[in-house]
Design a protein around this motif. Structure first.
Motif, PDB file in Angstrom:
ATOM      1  N   MET A 214       0.851  -1.165   0.000  1.00 57.13           N
ATOM      2  CA  MET A 214       0.000   0.000   0.000  1.00 57.13           C
ATOM      3  C   MET A 214       0.905   1.239   0.000  1.00 57.13           C
ATOM      4  O   MET A 214       1.867   1.294   0.756  1.00 57.13           O
ATOM      5  N   CYS A 215       0.587   2.181  -0.836  1.00 59.82           N
ATOM      6  CA  CYS A 215       1.432   3.364  -1.007  1.00 59.82           C
ATOM      7  C   CYS A 215       0.545   4.590  -1.192  1.00 59.82           C
ATOM      8  O   CYS A 215      -0.497   4.509  -1.834  1.00 59.82           O
ATOM      9  N   ASP A 216       0.962   5.716  -0.618  1.00 60.07           N
ATOM     10  CA  ASP A 216       0.195   6.950  -0.776  1.00 60.07           C
ATOM     11  C   ASP A 216       0.843   7.907  -1.777  1.00 60.07           C
ATOM     12  O   ASP A 216       0.466   9.050  -1.876  1.00 60.07           O
ATOM     13  N   ASN A 217       1.795   7.426  -2.543  1.00 64.59           N
ATOM     14  CA  ASN A 217       2.502   8.240  -3.516  1.00 64.59           C
ATOM     15  C   ASN A 217       2.184   7.726  -4.916  1.00 64.59           C
ATOM     16  O   ASN A 217       2.682   6.680  -5.330  1.00 64.59           O
TER      17      ASN A 217
ATOM     18  N   PHE B  18      -2.955   2.064  -4.149  1.00 68.17           N
ATOM     19  CA  PHE B  18      -3.011   3.384  -3.528  1.00 68.17           C
ATOM     20  C   PHE B  18      -3.805   3.319  -2.230  1.00 68.17           C
ATOM     21  O   PHE B  18      -4.823   2.630  -2.134  1.00 68.17           O
ATOM     22  N   VAL B  19      -3.307   4.005  -1.217  1.00 63.76           N
ATOM     23  CA  VAL B  19      -4.026   4.156   0.045  1.00 63.76           C
ATOM     24  C   VAL B  19      -3.940   5.634   0.420  1.00 63.76           C
ATOM     25  O   VAL B  19      -2.915   6.274   0.215  1.00 63.76           O
TER      26      VAL B  19
ATOM     27  N   GLN C 277      -2.514   5.516   5.978  1.00 62.01           N
ATOM     28  CA  GLN C 277      -1.200   4.889   5.806  1.00 62.01           C
ATOM     29  C   GLN C 277      -0.698   4.365   7.149  1.00 62.01           C
ATOM     30  O   GLN C 277      -0.232   5.109   8.003  1.00 62.01           O
ATOM     31  N   LEU C 278      -0.805   3.050   7.352  1.00 57.85           N
ATOM     32  CA  LEU C 278      -0.455   2.443   8.632  1.00 57.85           C
ATOM     33  C   LEU C 278       1.035   2.533   8.947  1.00 57.85           C
ATOM     34  O   LEU C 278       1.423   2.540  10.111  1.00 57.85           O
ATOM     35  N   ALA C 279       1.872   2.617   7.939  1.00 60.96           N
ATOM     36  CA  ALA C 279       3.310   2.675   8.175  1.00 60.96           C
ATOM     37  C   ALA C 279       3.723   3.942   8.918  1.00 60.96           C
ATOM     38  O   ALA C 279       4.783   3.979   9.541  1.00 60.96           O
ATOM     39  N   ASP C 280       2.888   4.974   8.891  1.00 63.44           N
ATOM     40  CA  ASP C 280       3.214   6.235   9.570  1.00 63.44           C
ATOM     41  C   ASP C 280       3.456   6.037  11.064  1.00 63.44           C
ATOM     42  O   ASP C 280       4.247   6.751  11.666  1.00 63.44           O
TER      43      ASP C 280
ATOM     44  N   GLU D  27      -4.041  11.496  18.993  1.00 63.26           N
ATOM     45  CA  GLU D  27      -5.244  10.982  18.358  1.00 63.26           C
ATOM     46  C   GLU D  27      -4.916  10.137  17.126  1.00 63.26           C
ATOM     47  O   GLU D  27      -5.502   9.080  16.910  1.00 63.26           O
ATOM     48  N   ARG D  28      -3.974  10.634  16.328  1.00 67.20           N
ATOM     49  CA  ARG D  28      -3.567   9.886  15.119  1.00 67.20           C
ATOM     50  C   ARG D  28      -2.882   8.589  15.503  1.00 67.20           C
ATOM     51  O   ARG D  28      -3.114   7.542  14.891  1.00 67.20           O
ATOM     52  N   PHE D  29      -2.037   8.617  16.527  1.00 67.83           N
ATOM     53  CA  PHE D  29      -1.370   7.404  16.999  1.00 67.83           C
ATOM     54  C   PHE D  29      -2.395   6.365  17.437  1.00 67.83           C
ATOM     55  O   PHE D  29      -2.316   5.191  17.054  1.00 67.83           O
ATOM     56  N   PHE D  30      -3.384   6.768  18.234  1.00 68.05           N
ATOM     57  CA  PHE D  30      -4.406   5.839  18.708  1.00 68.05           C
ATOM     58  C   PHE D  30      -5.232   5.281  17.552  1.00 68.05           C
ATOM     59  O   PHE D  30      -5.579   4.093  17.533  1.00 68.05           O
ATOM     60  N   PHE D  31      -5.549   6.132  16.562  1.00 69.74           N
ATOM     61  CA  PHE D  31      -6.305   5.687  15.395  1.00 69.74           C
ATOM     62  C   PHE D  31      -5.534   4.600  14.644  1.00 69.74           C
ATOM     63  O   PHE D  31      -6.082   3.534  14.331  1.00 69.74           O
ATOM     64  N   LEU D  32      -4.264   4.850  14.353  1.00 71.00           N
ATOM     65  CA  LEU D  32      -3.459   3.875  13.608  1.00 71.00           C
ATOM     66  C   LEU D  32      -3.218   2.620  14.427  1.00 71.00           C
ATOM     67  O   LEU D  32      -3.212   1.508  13.897  1.00 71.00           O
ATOM     68  N   ARG D  33      -3.018   2.776  15.734  1.00 76.10           N
ATOM     69  CA  ARG D  33      -2.814   1.617  16.603  1.00 76.10           C
ATOM     70  C   ARG D  33      -4.044   0.715  16.568  1.00 76.10           C
ATOM     71  O   ARG D  33      -3.920  -0.512  16.472  1.00 76.10           O
TER      72      ARG D  33
END
Length: 79
Positions: A1-4, A43-44, A49-52, A61-67
């Motif tokens: 999965m890639c966002d680029n 594309f994601v 993007q989970l790799a972030d 908030e973003r950390f908890f969402f991805l976790r």
């Protein structure tokens, strides 16, 4: 999965990017596997993007969402 989208295009169309002078070895590796249909690059959206979580400093908030998307539990808050 890639966002680029440019990176995705590089993996799918080898001739399209003749002006690209320096491509790192791992891009050639991925391009070869895509052309052999060993893998597929999709594309994601950047916000998904989970790799972030592994590569960037994030707000709480973003950390908890991805976790949560990764299925990782917070053992400190379990009852």
């Amino acid at each position: 999965m890639c966002d680029n989208t440019s990176a995705i295009n590089l993996t799918k169309n080898q001739i399209q990017h003749l002006r690209t002078k320096h491509i790192e070895i791992h891009h050639h590796f991925i391009r070869d596997h895509v052309s052999n249909r060993d893998c597929e690059v999709k594309f994601v959206e950047t916000k998904l993007q989970l790799a972030d979580i592994f590569t960037k400093p994030l707000q709480k908030e973003r950390f908890f969402f991805l976790r949560n998307k990764l299925g990782i539990l917070d053992l400190h808050n379990l009852s």
